[in-house]
Design a protein around this motif. Structure first.
Motif, PDB file in Angstrom:
ATOM      1  N   ARG A  67      -9.515  37.105 -65.084  1.00 18.85           N
ATOM      2  CA  ARG A  67     -10.392  37.177 -66.249  1.00 18.85           C
ATOM      3  C   ARG A  67     -10.193  35.956 -67.134  1.00 18.85           C
ATOM      4  O   ARG A  67     -11.137  35.332 -67.550  1.00 18.85           O
TER       5      ARG A  67
ATOM      6  N   SER B  32      -9.391  29.960 -72.728  1.00 21.80           N
ATOM      7  CA  SER B  32     -10.135  30.869 -71.863  1.00 21.80           C
ATOM      8  C   SER B  32     -10.436  32.165 -72.582  1.00 21.80           C
ATOM      9  O   SER B  32     -11.520  32.726 -72.431  1.00 21.80           O
ATOM     10  N   GLY B  35     -13.264  31.634 -74.866  1.00 21.84           N
ATOM     11  CA  GLY B  35     -14.499  31.646 -74.099  1.00 21.84           C
ATOM     12  C   GLY B  35     -15.285  30.372 -74.159  1.00 21.84           C
ATOM     13  O   GLY B  35     -16.377  30.293 -73.634  1.00 21.84           O
ATOM     14  N   ASN B  39     -17.344  25.457 -67.371  1.00 15.90           N
ATOM     15  CA  ASN B  39     -16.937  26.196 -66.193  1.00 15.90           C
ATOM     16  C   ASN B  39     -17.116  25.431 -64.902  1.00 15.90           C
ATOM     17  O   ASN B  39     -17.143  26.008 -63.836  1.00 15.90           O
ATOM     18  N   SER B  43     -15.907  26.992 -61.162  1.00 14.10           N
ATOM     19  CA  SER B  43     -16.989  27.596 -60.396  1.00 14.10           C
ATOM     20  C   SER B  43     -17.181  26.883 -59.069  1.00 14.10           C
ATOM     21  O   SER B  43     -17.539  27.514 -58.066  1.00 14.10           O
ATOM     22  N   GLU B 154     -24.781  35.183 -67.971  1.00 10.73           N
ATOM     23  CA  GLU B 154     -23.624  35.839 -68.556  1.00 10.73           C
ATOM     24  C   GLU B 154     -24.092  37.080 -69.321  1.00 10.73           C
ATOM     25  O   GLU B 154     -25.169  37.087 -69.911  1.00 10.73           O
ATOM     26  N   TYR B 169     -19.094  38.508 -66.667  1.00 13.47           N
ATOM     27  CA  TYR B 169     -18.467  37.656 -67.674  1.00 13.47           C
ATOM     28  C   TYR B 169     -18.379  36.212 -67.274  1.00 13.47           C
ATOM     29  O   TYR B 169     -18.082  35.359 -68.090  1.00 13.47           O
ATOM     30  N   GLU B 170     -18.613  35.881 -66.008  1.00 18.15           N
ATOM     31  CA  GLU B 170     -18.545  34.482 -65.609  1.00 18.15           C
ATOM     32  C   GLU B 170     -19.521  34.274 -64.464  1.00 18.15           C
ATOM     33  O   GLU B 170     -19.589  35.099 -63.543  1.00 18.15           O
ATOM     34  N   SER B 172     -21.033  31.479 -61.565  1.00 20.68           N
ATOM     35  CA  SER B 172     -21.042  30.162 -60.949  1.00 20.68           C
ATOM     36  C   SER B 172     -22.279  30.106 -60.075  1.00 20.68           C
ATOM     37  O   SER B 172     -23.085  31.011 -60.095  1.00 20.68           O
ATOM     38  N   SER B 176     -20.628  35.510 -58.998  1.00 13.94           N
ATOM     39  CA  SER B 176     -20.312  35.777 -60.401  1.00 13.94           C
ATOM     40  C   SER B 176     -19.238  36.842 -60.453  1.00 13.94           C
ATOM     41  O   SER B 176     -19.013  37.571 -59.493  1.00 13.94           O
TER      42      SER B 176
END
Lengths: 162, 289
Positions: A67, B32, B35, B39, B43, B154, B169-170, B172, B176
């Motif tokens: 995370r 991180s 946030g 990325n 990714s 996102e 939450y992330e 690429s 994801s």
């Protein structure tokens, strides 16, 4: 050369862990094979190399399923370096030593996860989380270490001769 | 004498490097958590290595399904009988619903003809599968086989056949990562299926003064203590906030009254089994004005 092989095997273990081992849960907790791997091999490589291998594998694990980037990296880096320092000061050929060291690294991993990730935790009671982190997970990892330590150590020693 | 100094210098340098790296890692963790970071490199690595995980996961899930199928043969036969009976009951219900759908269609045409346009919500589903997950010891997060190229952004909502799974939450390019509903600190507003006026909010940030063990359960509260919610009630998303309306959340297991705070709490068992998720749908989040 030796380090590259160890890193590649570490990557392989992380991939297997994410795709297969995390789907098998034992008493609601899951095995953490990569921390066992790092604990054992950093006892048999130089401490800088142990730290570097730990850092690379930790960052990779964070990228793949973590995370926050850096959590696993920090744990693996510290374990790799610390066990590299300890390797001359302990009796490495004793099974009990290796198991105790794996237990400790598992506890450290649970501690760091507990502190840095507590904003994510679900509604578990604190006592239950504590029990899980300090008992179930380390014991499970230690049993896994008991199973694989011999093969792993022989392999690392054989790498030395290449 | 000189070699001792040289060793000491080397040691000092090493200590400095190690502590610098440790501090850098802590800073990276901090960034991180905040946030706000680019990325790009993570990714790219994710896109390169995840196909291997996907392949292994597919092999594992096919093998385990077949093995479990053979082991649970008798159980599966009973399950098939139960499902056939359920299927018949549901078919009868569908006929009733179809009849009232016609009335609804007439109402909607009437609405359109009066130029009353309800808020449009374009639902583009992206179907994907879960290819790897984390160890689930502290929180559950998954890697999903759809990314920026498929339209995932996102905060997209992830749902499975049984209910709401979580939030992305992330992202690429091709994959994801999503985090499960149980570990999400943001709130989900719900309504009770049998009586839509009974609304409330589910959030893991609530602290309920009770001896119940909420491990694996969702916590929520109702807006009015006069709502008669009973165990067994089905909760669905109410459409307020980023979650679109109508996604099943779970079933109420216990209703906890707290007379001091004038609130009624609910302990909800989620429909989704977060340990075994395979096929998912991803929906864009509702844009909250």
């Amino acid at each position: 050369m030796k380090n590259i092989i160890l890193i590649l095997i570490g990557i392989f273990i992380i991939i297997i862990e994410n795709s297969i081992m995390n789907y098998i849960d034992i008493f609601n907790v899951s095995l953490n094979a990569s921390i066992v791997y790092i604990s054992i091999i950093s006892l048999f490589v130089k401490r800088n190399e142990g730290a570097l291998i730990g850092l690379i594998l930790g960052i990779l694990k964070d990228i793949l399923i973590g995370r926050f980037i850096g959590v696993n990296a920090l744990v693996f880096f510290v374990i790799g370096y610390l066990y590299g320092i300890l390797q001359d000061k302990i009796f490495k050929d004793n099974v009990t030593t290796i198991l105790i060291l794996t237990l400790f690294s598992s506890l450290f991993d649970s501690l760091v996860n507990g502190i840095l990730l507590k904003s994510l935790f679900g509604s578990e009671k604190i006592l239950f989380s504590l029990l899980k982190g300090t008992f179930f997970i380390p014991v499970l990892n230690t049993i896994f270490a008991l199973v694989i330590y011999k093969a792993l150590i022989n392999f690392v020693k054989k790498l030395d001769d290449i | 004498m000189r070699s001792k100094n040289k060793n000491k210098n080397k040691l000092n340098k090493e200590v400095i490097v190690i502590s610098l790296i440790t501090i850098t890692l802590l800073v990276i963790i901090g960034i991180s958590i905040e946030g706000r970071y680019n990325n790009y490199i993570p990714s790219a690595v994710l896109d390169i290595i995840t196909p291997a995980q996907r392949g292994l996961n597919k092999v594992f899930s096919v093998t385990s399904e077949n093995v479990l199928g053979i082991i649970n043969y008798k159980k599966n036969l009973k399950e098939i009988e139960k499902l056939s009976k359920e299927n018949e009951d549901l078919k009868k219900k569908v006929i009733d619903i179809d009849l009232s759908k016609d009335e609804l269609g007439e109402l909607q045409n009437l609405r359109k003809s009066l130029n009353y346009i309800p808020e449009g919500y374009d639902q583009n589903y992206i179907s994907a599968s879960v290819i790897s997950k984390n160890d689930g010891n502290w929180y559950d997060s998954f890697t999903i086989s759809a990314g920026k190229k498929d339209g995932v952004v996102e905060d997209s909502i992830v749902i499975s056949g049984t209910g709401l799974v979580g939030k992305v939450y992330e992202v690429s390019n091709n994959y994801s990562k999503a985090i499960s509903l149980l570990n999400n600190k943001s709130a989900v507003s719900f309504e009770v299926l049998r009586k839509g006026e009974y609304t409330g909010v589910i959030s893991q940030n609530i602290s309920i003064d009770s001896n119940e063990n909420f491990t694996g359960y969702l916590k929520g509260y109702l807006f009015d203590i006069k709502y008669k919610v009973v165990p067994g009630d089905i909760l669905i998303t109410s459409g307020i906030g980023i979650y679109p309306k109508g996604i099943p959340l779970g079933e109420v297991e216990r209703v906890i009254e707290d007379k001091n705070n004038l609130l009624k709490y609910v302990k909800v068992k989620p429909y989704v089994d977060f340990k075994h998720i395979d096929k998912v749908l991803i929906i864009r989040p509702r844009i909250v004005e």
